[in-house]
Design a protein around this motif. Structure first.
Motif, PDB file in Angstrom:
ATOM      1  N   ASP A  70      47.342  40.940  32.836  1.00 24.87           N
ATOM      2  CA  ASP A  70      47.052  40.047  33.955  1.00 24.87           C
ATOM      3  C   ASP A  70      46.663  38.650  33.455  1.00 24.87           C
ATOM      4  O   ASP A  70      45.647  38.490  32.767  1.00 24.87           O
ATOM      5  N   GLN A 121      41.057  51.588  32.299  1.00 23.31           N
ATOM      6  CA  GLN A 121      41.665  51.313  33.604  1.00 23.31           C
ATOM      7  C   GLN A 121      41.050  52.197  34.683  1.00 23.31           C
ATOM      8  O   GLN A 121      40.804  51.763  35.805  1.00 23.31           O
ATOM      9  N   LEU A 165      42.681  47.832  40.139  1.00 23.84           N
ATOM     10  CA  LEU A 165      41.885  47.161  41.166  1.00 23.84           C
ATOM     11  C   LEU A 165      42.699  46.105  41.909  1.00 23.84           C
ATOM     12  O   LEU A 165      43.637  45.527  41.358  1.00 23.84           O
ATOM     13  N   ASN A 166      42.313  45.819  43.152  1.00 20.81           N
ATOM     14  CA  ASN A 166      42.958  44.732  43.888  1.00 20.81           C
ATOM     15  C   ASN A 166      42.430  43.388  43.386  1.00 20.81           C
ATOM     16  O   ASN A 166      41.513  43.334  42.571  1.00 20.81           O
ATOM     17  N   SER A 167      43.013  42.303  43.868  1.00 22.38           N
ATOM     18  CA  SER A 167      42.704  40.982  43.310  1.00 22.38           C
ATOM     19  C   SER A 167      41.240  40.585  43.532  1.00 22.38           C
ATOM     20  O   SER A 167      40.608  40.011  42.637  1.00 22.38           O
ATOM     21  N   ASN A 168      40.688  40.890  44.707  1.00 23.71           N
ATOM     22  CA  ASN A 168      39.293  40.523  44.971  1.00 23.71           C
ATOM     23  C   ASN A 168      38.333  41.291  44.081  1.00 23.71           C
ATOM     24  O   ASN A 168      37.388  40.726  43.509  1.00 23.71           O
ATOM     25  N   THR A 169      38.575  42.607  43.930  1.00 20.86           N
ATOM     26  CA  THR A 169      37.708  43.424  43.092  1.00 20.86           C
ATOM     27  C   THR A 169      37.884  43.058  41.620  1.00 20.86           C
ATOM     28  O   THR A 169      36.919  43.074  40.855  1.00 20.86           O
ATOM     29  N   THR A 170      39.105  42.716  41.232  1.00 18.22           N
ATOM     30  CA  THR A 170      39.343  42.249  39.863  1.00 18.22           C
ATOM     31  C   THR A 170      38.480  41.034  39.547  1.00 18.22           C
ATOM     32  O   THR A 170      37.837  40.961  38.495  1.00 18.22           O
ATOM     33  N   ARG A 171      38.446  40.091  40.468  1.00 15.67           N
ATOM     34  CA  ARG A 171      37.637  38.894  40.266  1.00 15.67           C
ATOM     35  C   ARG A 171      36.147  39.243  40.146  1.00 15.67           C
ATOM     36  O   ARG A 171      35.441  38.711  39.289  1.00 15.67           O
ATOM     37  N   THR A 174      40.907  46.175  34.698  1.00 19.60           N
ATOM     38  CA  THR A 174      41.121  45.827  36.112  1.00 19.60           C
ATOM     39  C   THR A 174      42.482  46.300  36.609  1.00 19.60           C
ATOM     40  O   THR A 174      42.896  45.942  37.708  1.00 19.60           O
ATOM     41  N   GLY A 219      36.081  49.704  42.824  1.00 19.61           N
ATOM     42  CA  GLY A 219      35.326  48.612  42.232  1.00 19.61           C
ATOM     43  C   GLY A 219      33.924  49.031  41.848  1.00 19.61           C
ATOM     44  O   GLY A 219      33.412  48.635  40.789  1.00 19.61           O
ATOM     45  N   SER A 224      33.731  53.280  46.029  1.00 19.17           N
ATOM     46  CA  SER A 224      35.015  52.586  45.860  1.00 19.17           C
ATOM     47  C   SER A 224      35.405  52.460  44.387  1.00 19.17           C
ATOM     48  O   SER A 224      34.578  52.655  43.485  1.00 19.17           O
TER      49      SER A 224
END
Length: 252
Positions: free
Chosen positions: A202, A91, A174-180, A171, A147, A145
């Motif tokens: 998730d 994580q 991480l936020n949703s955009n960085t997770t993707r 992930t 990410g 960052s």
């Protein structure tokens, strides 16, 4: 074409004093497969990951990696297996604060000593290019960052060309955009042939796996086959819906 088994877990149990955390866990993972492990908090997900990857030792049972039983190896031999045949992404990146991004990535390669330093540096450069962090190679880890740190952690995990990549909530911070973005990288790695096993809570992350193991109270309750991931928004949405309905039926 026969699919080769890369990891086999046989009747694995883990006890902590009088508390049985894992109870006769058995499953197989095929070479090139992407497996997600899910379940409620306290179900034993991380304990399972640590025991099948040699970071912890099972109380009983066996873990077979590439045809070799590893759960009873001496510490030195087990460390060598983790260094050379396994990669790990957690994580939090756990990068060393006194080293640059590049130096963190090459360190396990230098430590393994199976390739020349020149070759390790070439591998690191290729991995950083693939994950889009070449421009921060010389940066201090405190100046990038979250990410970017996870991308660097993935590069570090892959520097020795492991047979299998393990992730424990990779992930989760991480936020949703960085997770993707991070999951796009992991899916690409898997598509190239690296076996992946991750623990996650998730649904969006787990829906990218080819199969999902559902764990509860230290037991495998069920397993869902999703098939190979396709990078398509509609397909991903359908996978998430199917997984969500299945998890609801499990009581998740």
């Amino acid at each position: 074409m026969t699919t080769k088994t890369i990891l086999e877990v046989k009747n694995l149990c883990k006890d902590y004093e009088d508390d049985q955390v894992l109870n006769n866990i058995s499953f197989q993972v095929a070479e090139g497969e992407f497996t997600a492990i899910m379940g409620p908090s306290g179900s034993g997900k991380s304990t399972l990951l640590y025991n099948i990857s040699g970071m912890d030792r099972p109380t009983s049972g066996a873990v077979v990696l590439c045809g070799k039983e590893i759960s009873k190896l001496p510490d030195g031999q087990m460390s060598a297996v983790r260094l050379n045949q396994m990669g790990f992404v957690f994580q939090h990146s756990h990068l060393l604060k006194n080293l640059s991004i590049r130096d963190n990535i090459v360190l396990p390669g230098f430590k393994a000593g199976t390739q020349s330093r020149e070759r390790v540096n070439q591998n690191a450069a290729a991995l950083m290019k693939k994950t889009g962090i070449t421009n921060i190679a010389d940066h201090d880890i405190k100046k990038v960052s979250g990410g970017q740190l996870q991308r660097a952690a993935i590069c570090r995990a892959l520097i020795n060309n492991p047979d299998i990549l393990f992730g424990d909530e990779p992930t989760g911070a991480l936020n949703s955009n960085t997770t993707r973005e991070v999951m796009d990288i992991i899916n690409a790695i898997n598509a190239e042939g690296t076996t992946v096993i991750i623990v996650t809570h998730d649904i969006k992350v787990a829906a990218r796996a080819s199969n999902v193991i559902y764990l509860i109270d230290g037991n495998i309750k069920d397993k869902l086959e999703l098939g190979k991931f396709q990078d398509d928004v509609q397909t991903q949405s359908l996978r998430e819906k199917r997984l969500g309905e299945w998890l609801e039926s499990q009581g998740f």
